[in-house]
Design a protein around this motif. Structure first.
Motif, PDB file in Angstrom:
ATOM      1  N   GLY A  60       0.813  -1.217   0.000  1.00  0.00           N
ATOM      2  CA  GLY A  60       0.000   0.000   0.000  1.00  0.00           C
ATOM      3  C   GLY A  60       0.843   1.263   0.000  1.00  0.00           C
ATOM      4  N   ALA A  61       1.983   1.227   0.679  1.00  0.00           N
ATOM      5  CA  ALA A  61       2.837   2.407   0.735  1.00  0.00           C
ATOM      6  C   ALA A  61       3.575   2.642  -0.579  1.00  0.00           C
ATOM      7  N   ASN A  62       3.859   1.586  -1.308  1.00  0.00           N
ATOM      8  CA  ASN A  62       4.620   1.710  -2.549  1.00  0.00           C
ATOM      9  C   ASN A  62       3.749   1.782  -3.791  1.00  0.00           C
ATOM     10  N   ARG A  63       2.456   1.704  -3.636  1.00  0.00           N
ATOM     11  CA  ARG A  63       1.553   1.734  -4.787  1.00  0.00           C
ATOM     12  C   ARG A  63       1.471   3.148  -5.342  1.00  0.00           C
ATOM     13  N   GLN A  64       1.546   3.234  -6.636  1.00  0.00           N
ATOM     14  CA  GLN A  64       1.416   4.528  -7.282  1.00  0.00           C
ATOM     15  C   GLN A  64      -0.062   4.813  -7.504  1.00  0.00           C
ATOM     16  N   ILE A  65      -0.455   6.005  -7.172  1.00  0.00           N
ATOM     17  CA  ILE A  65      -1.846   6.389  -7.386  1.00  0.00           C
ATOM     18  C   ILE A  65      -1.954   6.943  -8.792  1.00  0.00           C
ATOM     19  N   MET A  66      -2.722   6.255  -9.600  1.00  0.00           N
ATOM     20  CA  MET A  66      -2.885   6.656 -10.988  1.00  0.00           C
ATOM     21  C   MET A  66      -4.138   7.519 -11.117  1.00  0.00           C
ATOM     22  N   GLN A  67      -3.969   8.669 -11.703  1.00  0.00           N
ATOM     23  CA  GLN A  67      -5.091   9.534 -11.988  1.00  0.00           C
ATOM     24  C   GLN A  67      -5.005   9.906 -13.458  1.00  0.00           C
ATOM     25  N   GLY A  68      -6.060   9.737 -14.158  1.00  0.00           N
ATOM     26  CA  GLY A  68      -6.060  10.046 -15.574  1.00  0.00           C
ATOM     27  C   GLY A  68      -6.996   9.103 -16.309  1.00  0.00           C
ATOM     28  N   THR A  69      -6.646   8.840 -17.569  1.00  0.00           N
ATOM     29  CA  THR A  69      -7.490   8.032 -18.439  1.00  0.00           C
ATOM     30  C   THR A  69      -6.709   6.833 -18.932  1.00  0.00           C
ATOM     31  N   ILE A  70      -7.336   5.677 -18.919  1.00  0.00           N
ATOM     32  CA  ILE A  70      -6.727   4.466 -19.460  1.00  0.00           C
ATOM     33  C   ILE A  70      -7.062   4.391 -20.941  1.00  0.00           C
ATOM     34  N   VAL A  71      -6.029   4.224 -21.751  1.00  0.00           N
ATOM     35  CA  VAL A  71      -6.217   4.026 -23.183  1.00  0.00           C
ATOM     36  C   VAL A  71      -5.971   2.544 -23.441  1.00  0.00           C
ATOM     37  N   PRO A  72      -7.000   1.774 -23.772  1.00  0.00           N
ATOM     38  CA  PRO A  72      -6.813   0.336 -23.935  1.00  0.00           C
ATOM     39  C   PRO A  72      -5.959   0.013 -25.166  1.00  0.00           C
ATOM     40  N   SER A  73      -5.380  -1.187 -25.162  1.00  0.00           N
ATOM     41  CA  SER A  73      -4.602  -1.608 -26.320  1.00  0.00           C
ATOM     42  C   SER A  73      -5.525  -1.763 -27.525  1.00  0.00           C
ATOM     43  N   HIS A  74      -4.969  -1.503 -28.705  1.00  0.00           N
ATOM     44  CA  HIS A  74      -5.779  -1.549 -29.911  1.00  0.00           C
ATOM     45  C   HIS A  74      -4.872  -1.748 -31.132  1.00  0.00           C
ATOM     46  N   VAL A  75      -5.476  -1.966 -32.258  1.00  0.00           N
ATOM     47  CA  VAL A  75      -4.759  -2.073 -33.529  1.00  0.00           C
ATOM     48  C   VAL A  75      -5.011  -0.775 -34.287  1.00  0.00           C
ATOM     49  N   ASP A  76      -3.921  -0.090 -34.685  1.00  0.00           N
ATOM     50  CA  ASP A  76      -4.103   1.192 -35.367  1.00  0.00           C
ATOM     51  C   ASP A  76      -4.469   0.981 -36.836  1.00  0.00           C
ATOM     52  N   LYS A  77      -4.601   2.070 -37.574  1.00  0.00           N
ATOM     53  CA  LYS A  77      -5.077   1.975 -38.958  1.00  0.00           C
ATOM     54  C   LYS A  77      -4.068   1.316 -39.891  1.00  0.00           C
ATOM     55  N   ASP A  78      -2.795   1.221 -39.474  1.00  0.00           N
ATOM     56  CA  ASP A  78      -1.779   0.541 -40.275  1.00  0.00           C
ATOM     57  C   ASP A  78      -1.672  -0.942 -39.929  1.00  0.00           C
ATOM     58  N   GLY A  79      -2.483  -1.416 -39.006  1.00  0.00           N
ATOM     59  CA  GLY A  79      -2.476  -2.819 -38.629  1.00  0.00           C
ATOM     60  C   GLY A  79      -1.463  -3.166 -37.553  1.00  0.00           C
ATOM     61  N   ARG A  80      -0.862  -2.159 -36.923  1.00  0.00           N
ATOM     62  CA  ARG A  80       0.109  -2.412 -35.859  1.00  0.00           C
ATOM     63  C   ARG A  80      -0.592  -2.441 -34.501  1.00  0.00           C
ATOM     64  N   PHE A  81      -0.094  -3.297 -33.639  1.00  0.00           N
ATOM     65  CA  PHE A  81      -0.634  -3.404 -32.284  1.00  0.00           C
ATOM     66  C   PHE A  81      -0.064  -2.276 -31.440  1.00  0.00           C
ATOM     67  N   VAL A  82      -0.932  -1.550 -30.764  1.00  0.00           N
ATOM     68  CA  VAL A  82      -0.526  -0.461 -29.879  1.00  0.00           C
ATOM     69  C   VAL A  82      -0.896  -0.878 -28.457  1.00  0.00           C
ATOM     70  N   PRO A  83       0.111  -1.062 -27.571  1.00  0.00           N
ATOM     71  CA  PRO A  83      -0.208  -1.489 -26.208  1.00  0.00           C
ATOM     72  C   PRO A  83      -0.966  -0.403 -25.448  1.00  0.00           C
ATOM     73  N   GLY A  84      -1.689  -0.835 -24.422  1.00  0.00           N
ATOM     74  CA  GLY A  84      -2.441   0.104 -23.595  1.00  0.00           C
ATOM     75  C   GLY A  84      -1.526   1.039 -22.835  1.00  0.00           C
ATOM     76  N   THR A  85      -2.014   2.238 -22.593  1.00  0.00           N
ATOM     77  CA  THR A  85      -1.243   3.240 -21.859  1.00  0.00           C
ATOM     78  C   THR A  85      -2.137   3.924 -20.840  1.00  0.00           C
ATOM     79  N   PHE A  86      -1.523   4.755 -20.058  1.00  0.00           N
ATOM     80  CA  PHE A  86      -2.232   5.531 -19.059  1.00  0.00           C
ATOM     81  C   PHE A  86      -1.920   6.990 -19.323  1.00  0.00           C
ATOM     82  N   ARG A  87      -2.892   7.752 -19.737  1.00  0.00           N
ATOM     83  CA  ARG A  87      -2.708   9.154 -20.112  1.00  0.00           C
ATOM     84  C   ARG A  87      -3.058  10.057 -18.940  1.00  0.00           C
ATOM     85  N   GLN A  88      -2.086  10.883 -18.548  1.00  0.00           N
ATOM     86  CA  GLN A  88      -2.323  11.835 -17.466  1.00  0.00           C
ATOM     87  C   GLN A  88      -3.172  12.986 -17.972  1.00  0.00           C
ATOM     88  N   GLN A  89      -3.983  13.520 -17.115  1.00  0.00           N
ATOM     89  CA  GLN A  89      -4.841  14.642 -17.517  1.00  0.00           C
ATOM     90  C   GLN A  89      -4.175  15.959 -17.280  1.00  0.00           C
TER      91      GLN A  89
END
Length: 89
Positions: A60-89
């Motif tokens: 609990g003390a070492n956990r990072q508190i994430m605030q923002g938006t989760i961008v799920p993994s997806h396949v872009d328009k070129d057919g490449r796999f883009v892993p999920g990320t966490f976007r800060q606001q």
């Protein structure tokens, strides 16, 4: 959730495993119920509960508190796999 449960069980079983190894090194059979006295089991249970509590506090003390938006993994328009990320606001 499953990972947390497994970590807790491993932390709880650690003192019992260490005592079993200690018994084995001393030449006693750790599978024989007679060598596991009530006093030893009481102290091992207390040590196991303290280990679990310390593990919960440290995680609990070492956990990072994430605030923002989760961008799920997806396949872009070129057919490449883009892993999920966490976007800060």
């Amino acid at each position: 959730m499953l990972r947390t449960l497994i970590e807790g069980l491993l932390l709880f079983s650690l003192p019992f495993a260490a005592f079993g190894i200690y018994l084995f090194v001393r030449g006693q059979n750790p599978l024989h119920p007679g060598v596991w006295s009530r006093k030893a089991l009481s102290w091992l249970t207390i040590a196991a509960l303290l280990l679990c509590f310390a593990g919960i506090v440290l995680v609990g003390a070492n956990r990072q508190i994430m605030q923002g938006t989760i961008v799920p993994s997806h396949v872009d328009k070129d057919g490449r796999f883009v892993p999920g990320t966490f976007r800060q606001q």
